[in-house]
Design a protein around this motif. Structure first.
Motif, short mmCIF file in Angstrom:
data_model
loop_
_atom_site.label_atom_id
_atom_site.label_comp_id
_atom_site.label_asym_id
_atom_site.label_seq_id
_atom_site.Cartn_x
_atom_site.Cartn_y
_atom_site.Cartn_z
N UNK A 404 0.84 -1.27 0.03
CA UNK A 404 0.05 -0.18 0.05
C UNK A 404 1.04 1.11 -0.03
N UNK A 405 0.77 1.91 -0.99
CA UNK A 405 1.69 3.18 -1.14
C UNK A 405 1.43 3.82 -2.62
N UNK A 406 2.08 4.80 -2.83
CA UNK A 406 1.85 5.59 -4.19
C UNK A 406 2.94 5.44 -5.34
N UNK A 407 4.03 4.86 -4.85
CA UNK A 407 4.99 4.65 -6.05
C UNK A 407 4.47 3.79 -7.11
N UNK A 408 4.76 4.13 -8.27
CA UNK A 408 4.36 3.45 -9.73
C UNK A 408 5.65 3.33 -10.29
N UNK A 409 5.69 2.35 -11.28
CA UNK A 409 6.81 1.87 -12.11
C UNK A 409 6.04 1.63 -13.53
N UNK A 410 7.33 1.50 -14.25
CA UNK A 410 7.26 1.32 -15.64
C UNK A 410 8.34 0.14 -16.01
N UNK A 411 7.84 -0.80 -16.98
CA UNK A 411 8.82 -1.77 -17.26
C UNK A 411 8.75 -1.68 -18.67
N UNK A 412 9.95 -1.65 -19.34
CA UNK A 412 9.87 -1.21 -20.89
C UNK A 412 10.93 -2.33 -21.88
N UNK A 413 10.36 -2.70 -22.75
CA UNK A 413 11.51 -3.39 -23.68
C UNK A 413 10.85 -4.95 -23.90
N UNK A 414 11.48 -5.47 -25.05
CA UNK A 414 11.34 -6.85 -25.51
C UNK A 414 10.10 -7.04 -26.00
#
Lengths: 445, 106
Positions: A404-414
């Motif tokens: 539970x938190x606010x950080x978000x992420x991106x995965x890119x490639x492939x």
């Protein structure tokens, strides 16, 4: 090399330029396709170089070798190569202490550099209780080496990685996914250091203690740590993709140790990822993506406007390949509460993630070609960063995991992710019961 | 833990997969000269690949003035293994050349 082999097979002589540091990789690829005598021309053009003067000098230095490769008469071995038996070691390979076993395996290039659990007959037999399949059942032959991924060989690598028998069904499904994704071999060997990222969905994820919450992709859980690690060992020992021999990743990628998360289905407002891919909610599924890049962002705001602005405002035009946005349960809940479905979020991101006006011109670059060269459809739409293509008709994915938190992420490639079903053995409930309590209990201080 | 192999604790299985011998194929006959021949220049999607072929084409024309060239641009890293929809196009192109110089950008 595969193209040169194909060309020779069609009756045309071929000469292939190969960067001097990639000759081993090229010859492994050629041997795996039955043409170990292929003619390559080593040169000094650094992979991805764009410096014309350097390239011209490098090609000038080896051009005579190119002409020779196409005209020099064939040797008897080149006309009819002698059969080469693959190295097939005996089933029992070594006897020694813990340290000796580790030294022996490490020196043969069979580990990831960390110590391994010795795969004794007893340990492998216990691992095999995680499947209904026979030890000699062949799951796949994995490219490029076409190593036989038998159930027992998967189990040996699983023991080394520290897996529990409940992880065997996931490893078998993982091997099947590697074979099903045509770009996988190249991804594992690529200069781009693409790393497998594994997303696990369905009830089996919790049964086998795959973490979906805080620090899902961080060390500390046997399932997340050992499953990805075992798949990495399988990549070395069954596929035959070894560092700086076949795996020519330039910078490397820590994700290659293990990069695994279960989706936080319990706290997501939306349908699980695998359901969107055609699987039933009560089925267990594994998704394989090959990103080279992981980026974490603190959103501009934690309402729907702030979260979406973070995605469309932060993805740079100089990107390539598949894309997934990682939302925490709170991020996803903010969007859902504001009326956003997962499909609407994806549509919004595709439509609004655009190349800033004058971007390439300001940088003094040619804007006539899209940077994402793997996406042929991008050439027709230079304004948008995500462009649907026949290869990737759904270019944005949404994964929900983390605490539970606010950080978000991106995965890119492939290449686009692949999803496959995890077949659980008949005695799964008993197996889960036996290993469910193998979890850390942290002392308070 | 002892280091005496006679009392060693672990007898371990090999993690290295078995593989069947791959049927081997020989190379195609070579040309007597490049002069007067049509040379196919094949490049994949890596960005150094076409630049390498630009340099090659220059040298070909200098050294073998009667040679001609024809290019094929792959959309991916490997046209033969990843672009099944272009198999016929690629085969037709191959039929029209005498030899191929391939640049894979690596």
């Amino acid at each position: 090399m595969y193209d040169a082999i194909y060309i020779e097979g069609k009756g045309r002589p071929a000469a292939t330029y190969v960067f001097e540091h990639f000759v081993n990789d090229a010859m492994s690829a050629a041997s795996s396709k039955g043409m170990p005598v292929i003619r390559v021309v080593p040169e000094t053009v650094v992979s991805e170089s764009t410096v014309v003067a350097t390239i011209e000098a490098a090609i000038n230095a080896v051009f005579d070798n190119v002409a020779s490769a196409l005209t020099k008469p064939l040797t008897p071995d080149e006309m009819s190569p002698k059969s080469r038996e693959p190295e097939n070691p005996p089933r029992i390979i070594f006897k020694g202490t813990l340290q000796e076993v580790n030294r022996f395996f490490y020196q043969r290039g069979w580990t990831d550099g960390l110590p391994v659990i010795p795969p004794t007959g007893e340990a492998v037999a216990e691992m095999l209780t995680g499947t209904d399949l026979a030890p000699d059942a062949l799951i796949e032959k994995l490219e490029p080496r076409l190593g036989k991924a038998t159930v027992e060989k998967i189990a040996v690598n699983a023991v080394m990685a520290g897996c529990l028998p409940v992880h065997m069904p996931f490893l078998i499904a993982g091997v099947r996914l590697l074979a099903a994704s045509p770009g996988c071999g190249m991804m594992a060997a690529s200069t781009g250091s693409f790393s497998p990222f594994w997303l696990i969905n369905g009830p089996g994820a919790e049964d086998a203690n795959f973490r979906s919450t805080y620090g899902a992709t961080s060390p500390g859980d046997i399932a997340n740590a050992s499953f990805g690690r075992a798949m990495g060992l399988i990549t070395k020992n069954i596929r035959g993709i070894r560092k700086q021999v076949e795996d020519m990743g330039v910078l490397g990628n820590p994700g290659k140790y293990s990069w695994v998360a279960a989706e936080n289905e319990e706290n997501s407002p939306w349908e699980p990822f695998h359901v969107g891919r055609g699987f039933k909610k009560d089925e267990t599924a594994l998704t394989l993506m090959f990103p080279h890049q992981y980026q974490q962002m603190m959103p501009f705001g934690t309402d729907d406007k702030g979260i979406l602005a973070t995605v469309v405002g932060s993805v740079v035009p100089a990107r390539m390949g598949a894309f997934a946005v990682i939302l925490t349960p709170n991020n996803a809940r903010s969007l859902a509460d504001a009326g956003w479905s997962k499909a609407a979020v994806k549509e919004y991101i595709v439509k609004n993630t655009v190349v800033p006006e004058g971007y390439y011109k300001r940088l003094g670059l040619d804007d006539s070609k899209p940077f994402d060269r793997g996406n042929v459809a991008a050439a027709a739409d230079k304004d948008h960063i995500f462009v649907a293509s026949p290869l990737d008709p759904d270019p944005v994915r949404v994964f929900v995991f983390g605490g539970f938190g606010s950080w978000m992420g991106f995965l890119q490639g492939g290449p686009p992710p692949m999803t496959g079903k995890v077949e659980l053995p008949a005695d799964w409930p008993q197996l889960v019961k036996k290993y469910k309590n193998v979890v850390p209990t942290y002392a308070r201080y | 833990m002892t280091s005496d192999k006679a009392t060693a604790a672990y007898e371990v299985l090999s993690p290295w997969a078995e593989a069947d011998p791959v049927p081997l194929k020989g190379l195609s006959p070579r040309l007597d000269t490049l002069d007067g021949k049509k040379i196919g220049l094949l490049c994949n999607s890596k960005r150094a690949a076409p630049l390498i072929l630009d340099a090659t084409e220059k040298l070909l024309k200098q050294r073998f003035p009667a040679a001609t060239v024809s290019r094929f641009f792959a959309r991916s890293f490997s046209v033969s293994s990843l672009e099944k929809d272009r198999a016929q196009e690629f085969d037709d192109w191959l039929k029209g050349v005498d030899a191929v110089i391939a640049s894979v950008g690596d």
